[in-house]
Design a protein around this motif. Sequence first.
Motif, PDB file in Angstrom:
ATOM      1  N   ASP A  51      22.181  18.314  -4.087  1.00 44.91           N
ATOM      2  CA  ASP A  51      21.215  17.208  -4.365  1.00 44.91           C
ATOM      3  C   ASP A  51      19.781  17.395  -4.208  1.00 44.91           C
ATOM      4  N   PHE A  52      19.478  18.056  -2.943  1.00 44.21           N
ATOM      5  CA  PHE A  52      18.179  18.281  -2.671  1.00 44.21           C
ATOM      6  C   PHE A  52      17.456  19.128  -3.780  1.00 44.21           C
ATOM      7  N   TYR A  53      18.032  20.104  -4.314  1.00 44.29           N
ATOM      8  CA  TYR A  53      17.464  21.000  -5.420  1.00 44.29           C
ATOM      9  C   TYR A  53      17.348  20.037  -6.742  1.00 44.29           C
ATOM     10  N   ARG A  54      18.277  19.355  -6.938  1.00 46.48           N
ATOM     11  CA  ARG A  54      18.329  18.356  -8.009  1.00 46.48           C
ATOM     12  C   ARG A  54      17.301  17.369  -7.860  1.00 46.48           C
ATOM     13  N   LYS A  55      16.775  16.813  -6.685  1.00 45.03           N
ATOM     14  CA  LYS A  55      15.892  15.956  -6.520  1.00 45.03           C
ATOM     15  C   LYS A  55      14.596  16.551  -6.217  1.00 45.03           C
ATOM     16  N   TYR A  56      14.314  17.769  -6.199  1.00 47.46           N
ATOM     17  CA  TYR A  56      13.159  18.497  -5.939  1.00 47.46           C
ATOM     18  C   TYR A  56      11.887  17.975  -6.590  1.00 47.46           C
ATOM     19  N   ASP A  91       0.748  -1.263  -0.144  1.00 43.69           N
ATOM     20  CA  ASP A  91      -0.152   0.015   0.076  1.00 43.69           C
ATOM     21  C   ASP A  91       0.900   1.372  -0.143  1.00 43.69           C
ATOM     22  N   ILE A  92       2.016   1.472   0.883  1.00 42.00           N
ATOM     23  CA  ILE A  92       2.602   2.450   0.953  1.00 42.00           C
ATOM     24  C   ILE A  92       3.688   2.748  -0.117  1.00 42.00           C
ATOM     25  N   SER A  93       3.906   1.562  -0.844  1.00 44.58           N
ATOM     26  CA  SER A  93       5.201   1.679  -1.655  1.00 44.58           C
ATOM     27  C   SER A  93       4.741   2.759  -2.983  1.00 44.58           C
ATOM     28  N   LEU A  94       5.917   3.562  -3.318  1.00 45.00           N
ATOM     29  CA  LEU A  94       5.561   4.499  -4.236  1.00 45.00           C
ATOM     30  C   LEU A  94       6.466   3.955  -5.494  1.00 45.00           C
ATOM     31  N   ASN A  95       6.105   3.909  -6.608  1.00 37.64           N
ATOM     32  CA  ASN A  95       6.593   3.368  -7.824  1.00 37.64           C
ATOM     33  C   ASN A  95       7.633   2.050  -7.675  1.00 37.64           C
ATOM     34  N   GLY A  96       6.943   1.208  -6.751  1.00 40.67           N
ATOM     35  CA  GLY A  96       7.606  -0.044  -6.787  1.00 40.67           C
ATOM     36  C   GLY A  96       8.691   0.269  -5.502  1.00 40.67           C
ATOM     37  N   GLU A  97       8.831   1.271  -4.721  1.00 44.16           N
ATOM     38  CA  GLU A  97       9.806   1.318  -3.706  1.00 44.16           C
ATOM     39  C   GLU A  97       9.090   1.515  -2.360  1.00 44.16           C
ATOM     40  N   PHE A  98       9.643   0.507  -1.541  1.00 40.49           N
ATOM     41  CA  PHE A  98       9.072   0.673  -0.148  1.00 40.49           C
ATOM     42  C   PHE A  98      10.069   1.658   0.395  1.00 40.49           C
ATOM     43  N   PHE A  99      11.416   1.242   0.457  1.00 38.57           N
ATOM     44  CA  PHE A  99      12.332   2.308   1.070  1.00 38.57           C
ATOM     45  C   PHE A  99      12.578   3.248  -0.093  1.00 38.57           C
ATOM     46  N   ASP A 100      12.340   4.527   0.217  1.00 37.98           N
ATOM     47  CA  ASP A 100      12.672   5.350  -1.138  1.00 37.98           C
ATOM     48  C   ASP A 100      14.188   5.391  -1.419  1.00 37.98           C
ATOM     49  N   GLU A 101      14.545   5.141  -2.609  1.00 35.61           N
ATOM     50  CA  GLU A 101      15.831   5.171  -2.993  1.00 35.61           C
ATOM     51  C   GLU A 101      16.533   6.359  -2.803  1.00 35.61           C
ATOM     52  N   ASP A 102      15.983   7.542  -2.676  1.00 32.19           N
ATOM     53  CA  ASP A 102      16.291   8.712  -2.774  1.00 32.19           C
ATOM     54  C   ASP A 102      17.245   9.010  -1.462  1.00 32.19           C
ATOM     55  N   PHE A 103      16.750   8.160  -0.509  1.00 31.08           N
ATOM     56  CA  PHE A 103      17.292   8.129   0.886  1.00 31.08           C
ATOM     57  C   PHE A 103      18.637   7.589   1.092  1.00 31.08           C
ATOM     58  N   LYS A 122      14.085  16.157   2.770  1.00 24.10           N
ATOM     59  CA  LYS A 122      13.578  15.313   1.577  1.00 24.10           C
ATOM     60  C   LYS A 122      12.220  14.702   2.207  1.00 24.10           C
ATOM     61  N   MET A 123      12.277  14.273   3.389  1.00 22.51           N
ATOM     62  CA  MET A 123      11.262  13.646   4.067  1.00 22.51           C
ATOM     63  C   MET A 123      10.069  14.596   4.310  1.00 22.51           C
ATOM     64  N   MET A 124      10.378  15.664   4.866  1.00 21.69           N
ATOM     65  CA  MET A 124       9.431  16.835   5.147  1.00 21.69           C
ATOM     66  C   MET A 124       8.861  17.114   3.650  1.00 21.69           C
ATOM     67  N   ILE A 125       9.481  17.205   2.637  1.00 23.65           N
ATOM     68  CA  ILE A 125       8.995  17.834   1.430  1.00 23.65           C
ATOM     69  C   ILE A 125       7.797  16.554   0.974  1.00 23.65           C
ATOM     70  N   LYS A 126       8.469  15.248   1.218  1.00 25.79           N
ATOM     71  CA  LYS A 126       7.306  14.462   0.659  1.00 25.79           C
ATOM     72  C   LYS A 126       6.227  13.979   1.532  1.00 25.79           C
ATOM     73  N   ASN A 127       6.395  14.424   2.969  1.00 27.37           N
ATOM     74  CA  ASN A 127       5.277  13.785   3.900  1.00 27.37           C
ATOM     75  C   ASN A 127       4.447  14.964   4.709  1.00 27.37           C
ATOM     76  N   ASP A 128       5.265  16.412   4.813  1.00 22.63           N
ATOM     77  CA  ASP A 128       4.421  17.050   5.513  1.00 22.63           C
ATOM     78  C   ASP A 128       3.365  17.831   5.090  1.00 22.63           C
ATOM     79  N   ASN A 129       2.772  18.464   5.684  1.00 29.33           N
ATOM     80  CA  ASN A 129       1.648  19.415   4.838  1.00 29.33           C
ATOM     81  C   ASN A 129       1.571  20.789   5.747  1.00 29.33           C
ATOM     82  N   ILE A 130       1.097  21.645   5.075  1.00 22.46           N
ATOM     83  CA  ILE A 130       1.209  23.190   5.465  1.00 22.46           C
ATOM     84  C   ILE A 130       0.469  23.483   6.768  1.00 22.46           C
ATOM     85  N   LYS A 131      -0.454  22.407   6.941  1.00 21.54           N
ATOM     86  CA  LYS A 131      -1.205  22.891   8.302  1.00 21.54           C
ATOM     87  C   LYS A 131      -0.434  22.519   9.286  1.00 21.54           C
ATOM     88  N   ALA A 132       0.263  21.418   9.335  1.00 23.52           N
ATOM     89  CA  ALA A 132       0.961  20.674  10.439  1.00 23.52           C
ATOM     90  C   ALA A 132       2.300  21.748  10.740  1.00 23.52           C
TER      91      ALA A 132
END
Length: 151
Positions: free
Chosen positions: A119-124, A9-21, A77-87
């Motif tokens: 790297d962060f800006y390249r992966k953004y 369920d939580i895998s993205l594009n076939g990745e469970f652990f995000d390869e960017d990490f 990277k984790m915050m950009i992917k998962n956080d929301n403006i309300k939090a």
Amino acid sequence: MYSRNMINDISLNGEFFDEDFFAYKEDVDVAWRAQLLGWKALYEPTAIVYHERGWKEGGRSSKALFVRRLSYINRYKMMIKNDNIKAVMKHFFPLLVYECLRLVYALIREPKLLGAWMDFYRKYPELRDKRSLIRSKQKQASSEVYKWFIK
């Protein structure tokens, strides 16, 4: 332990652990995505776990620069992917203070860490795409819960 259903369920594009990490914070990213998609964690108070950490021997400076950069930048990277403006807004001032202190530390003690931002800006764009996938899965999951609830 993770259930196969949660992994799928939580895998993205076939990745469970995000390869960017690659390393560092990938487990927190998994837990955050699972929570966002409605999965619950169970606490077993009698369980005992031993986790050998690598920072103790020789401290941070004994680790390779690329390892310290990963440890530093994966949080963002984790915050950009998962956080929301309300939090973020709910915790804006404590976050601001923490981030300012973290930046000052990096500038004074480990300025070479700041190279990780390249790297962060390249992966953004990829991080934003993953964020969109997570939000889409959230909407789908909440509509499925709603359908189940009204039956």
